[in-house]
Design a protein around this motif. Structure first.
Motif, mmCIF file in Angstrom:
data_model
loop_
_atom_site.group_PDB
_atom_site.id
_atom_site.type_symbol
_atom_site.label_atom_id
_atom_site.label_comp_id
_atom_site.label_asym_id
_atom_site.label_seq_id
_atom_site.Cartn_x
_atom_site.Cartn_y
_atom_site.Cartn_z
ATOM 1 N N ASP A 27 -26.150 32.862 22.094
ATOM 2 C CA ASP A 27 -26.354 34.030 22.955
ATOM 3 C C ASP A 27 -25.314 35.130 22.725
ATOM 4 O OD1 ASP A 27 -28.357 32.469 23.921
ATOM 5 O OD2 ASP A 27 -27.510 32.155 25.927
ATOM 6 N N ASN A 28 -24.340 34.827 21.913
ATOM 7 C CA ASN A 28 -23.290 35.774 21.555
ATOM 8 C C ASN A 28 -22.716 36.552 22.748
ATOM 9 O OD1 ASN A 28 -21.597 36.775 19.622
ATOM 10 N ND2 ASN A 28 -22.970 38.433 19.012
ATOM 11 N N PRO A 29 -22.214 35.849 23.765
ATOM 12 C CA PRO A 29 -21.609 36.556 24.900
ATOM 13 C C PRO A 29 -20.336 37.271 24.447
ATOM 14 C CG PRO A 29 -21.106 34.211 25.016
ATOM 15 C CD PRO A 29 -22.057 34.385 23.875
ATOM 16 N N THR A 30 -19.993 38.364 25.127
ATOM 17 C CA THR A 30 -18.726 39.016 24.777
ATOM 18 C C THR A 30 -17.560 38.314 25.479
ATOM 19 O OG1 THR A 30 -19.065 40.611 26.543
ATOM 20 C CG2 THR A 30 -19.727 41.292 24.332
ATOM 21 N N VAL A 31 -17.890 37.617 26.575
ATOM 22 C CA VAL A 31 -16.858 36.901 27.325
ATOM 23 C C VAL A 31 -17.330 35.483 27.633
ATOM 24 C CG1 VAL A 31 -15.532 36.843 29.486
ATOM 25 C CG2 VAL A 31 -16.081 39.050 28.433
ATOM 26 N N VAL A 32 -16.474 34.509 27.337
ATOM 27 C CA VAL A 32 -16.715 33.136 27.779
ATOM 28 C C VAL A 32 -15.563 32.810 28.715
ATOM 29 C CG1 VAL A 32 -17.028 30.729 27.124
ATOM 30 C CG2 VAL A 32 -17.698 32.527 25.529
ATOM 31 N N VAL A 33 -15.886 32.466 29.944
ATOM 32 C CA VAL A 33 -14.819 32.347 30.944
ATOM 33 C C VAL A 33 -14.911 31.021 31.679
ATOM 34 C CG1 VAL A 33 -16.195 33.734 32.580
ATOM 35 C CG2 VAL A 33 -13.730 33.487 32.950
ATOM 36 N N ARG A 34 -13.760 30.387 31.838
ATOM 37 C CA ARG A 34 -13.723 29.070 32.439
ATOM 38 C C ARG A 34 -13.270 29.104 33.881
ATOM 39 N NH1 ARG A 34 -10.610 23.645 30.640
ATOM 40 N NH2 ARG A 34 -10.319 23.589 32.880
ATOM 41 N N GLY A 35 -14.035 28.409 34.746
ATOM 42 C CA GLY A 35 -13.578 28.113 36.096
ATOM 43 C C GLY A 35 -13.252 26.636 36.147
ATOM 44 N N GLY A 36 -13.165 26.063 37.359
ATOM 45 C CA GLY A 36 -12.950 24.614 37.470
ATOM 46 C C GLY A 36 -11.516 24.265 37.790
ATOM 47 N N ALA A 37 -11.222 22.964 37.706
ATOM 48 C CA ALA A 37 -9.944 22.474 38.213
ATOM 49 C C ALA A 37 -8.774 22.808 37.288
ATOM 50 C CB ALA A 37 -10.049 20.979 38.481
ATOM 51 N N GLY A 38 -8.687 22.146 36.150
ATOM 52 C CA GLY A 38 -7.536 22.365 35.264
ATOM 53 C C GLY A 38 -7.634 21.490 34.038
ATOM 54 N N PRO A 39 -6.493 21.077 33.464
ATOM 55 C CA PRO A 39 -6.532 20.288 32.223
ATOM 56 C C PRO A 39 -6.923 18.825 32.436
ATOM 57 C CG PRO A 39 -4.272 20.665 32.880
ATOM 58 C CD PRO A 39 -5.120 21.438 33.839
#
Ligand code: IMP
Ligand code: MG
Length: 332
Positions: A27-39
């Protein structure tokens, strides 16, 4: 399409990393962004012969044109993040929100002993204790750390501006619906809400700006760590079905059970799913390995998918048929 949110429908390890990396390329997004808890999260991504195990960097990093970002709701371990940026060649396009909380040594050591370790079976990554300090308003933030100065950003602003320009944004969740602090099998859960709403709050995306919510289910259920797992199989049954797996972060064996429609139905509700992704179809139906068209599937495999669509009343748009990112049937 512009915003697509991908979350786990069971207990994490549904194969989100693979689905997200496929979408990040396709889909070639310009932004891939992570939510969620952590490592505490661990995503395994296979691209040809290369295997990446990521804990902090968004799984969409394989698309070199995309900015990969971590939203302010996620706690960050700078050592883990900086190593992944370096190892995976994501310099110059990786960003951390100024207000991400920072995991320090005291958090990891607290997470690796006592109740958290023994009773809850935490991953020992420091995520829970750091989120506790965040609630106490004592946690340090990314903007206070010189080592992160080069990658600080206002992530919600970048995300919302991209959407205003009609660019695609891919939002990646971590863990799974039943590990949510609010909706999961408390107290055997992670330290955050990890349903679609929680993931969106983590990155500063409001509910009216969400276009698609893809809930990812594996073809069977696994759970790593403690806590209830209905109809849990014995180790022997799990191995004889070929469902034995080991945790990405901890290496612990995962417990397994049959695909659970009751849990799946609830996950669809809690996340307002618009699409379903099913992973590891090839583990249940080896004849389907590597297939990329629905018509090629065996009758058994087709009925398995059709049954899911009938019972859950949401289309199964993506189907994983193997470990590498191109082993996907895309019916969108
Ligand atoms: P914590 O999030 O490390 O505190 O662990 C709490 C519970 O959630 C434990 O049972 C972990 O095994 C589980 N957990 C946390 N993150 C993940 C994940 O990414 N995949 C699967 N299980 C997870
Ligand atoms: Mg995982």
């Amino acid at each position: 399409m512009p915003s697509t949110v991908v979350v786990g429908g069971f207990f994490g390890d549904e194969g989100k990393g693979k689905i997200i990396s496929y979408l990040a390329i396709k889909d070639n997004p310009t932004v891939v962004v992570r939510g969620g808890a952590g490592p505490n999260a661990g995503h395994t991504i296979k691209d040809g012969d290369k295997v990446y195990k990521v804990r902090m960097l968004p799984s969409g990093f394989l698309n070199k044109n995309a900015k990969v970002m971590i939203g302010p709701g996620v706690v960050v371990n700078p050592t883990v993040l900086l190593k992944e940026i370096e190892d995976f060649g994501a310099q110059g396009r990786s960003y951390v929100d100024k207000h991400c909380g920072i995991i320090e040594e005291k958090h990891t050591s607290e997470d690796s002993k006592g109740e958290l370790k023994e009773k809850i079976g935490s991953t020992g990554s420091g995520t829970g204790p750091a989120n506790a300090d965040r609630a106490m308003r004592t946690l340090k933030l990314a903007k206070d750390f010189d080592s992160l100065a080069f990658c600080l950003e206002d992530v919600p602003k970048v995300v919302n501006s991209a959407l205003e320009n009609n660019e695609n944004v891919l939002v990646e969740g971590t863990q799974g619906t039943f590990l949510s602090l609010w909706h999961g099998t408390y107290p055997f859960v992670t330290s955050k809400d990890v349903t679609a709403s929680g993931i969106c709050a983590d990155i500063g995306l409001g509910p009216t700006k969400v276009n698609e919510v893809i809930v990812v289910f594996k073809s069977y259920v696994t759970r790593v760590g403690t806590g209830p797992l209905a109809n849990e199989l014995s180790n022997e049954e799990t191995s004889s079905k070929g469902w034995a797996e080991f945790g990405t972060v901890t290496g612990r064996p995962r417990r397994a059970a049959e695909f659970d429609f009751e849990l799946a139905q609830r996950a669809i509700m809690l996340n307002s799913a618009t699409q379903i992704a099913i992973t590891k179809l090839d583990v249940r139906f080896p004849d389907c390995a590597g297939m990329t068209a629905f018509d090629e599937l065996t009758d058994d495999a087709k009925s398995f998918i059709k049954n899911i669509e009938e019972k859950l009343r949401v289309p199964v748009t993506l189907i994983g048929t193997g470990p590498t990112i191109n082993d996907v049937i895309d019916r969108r």
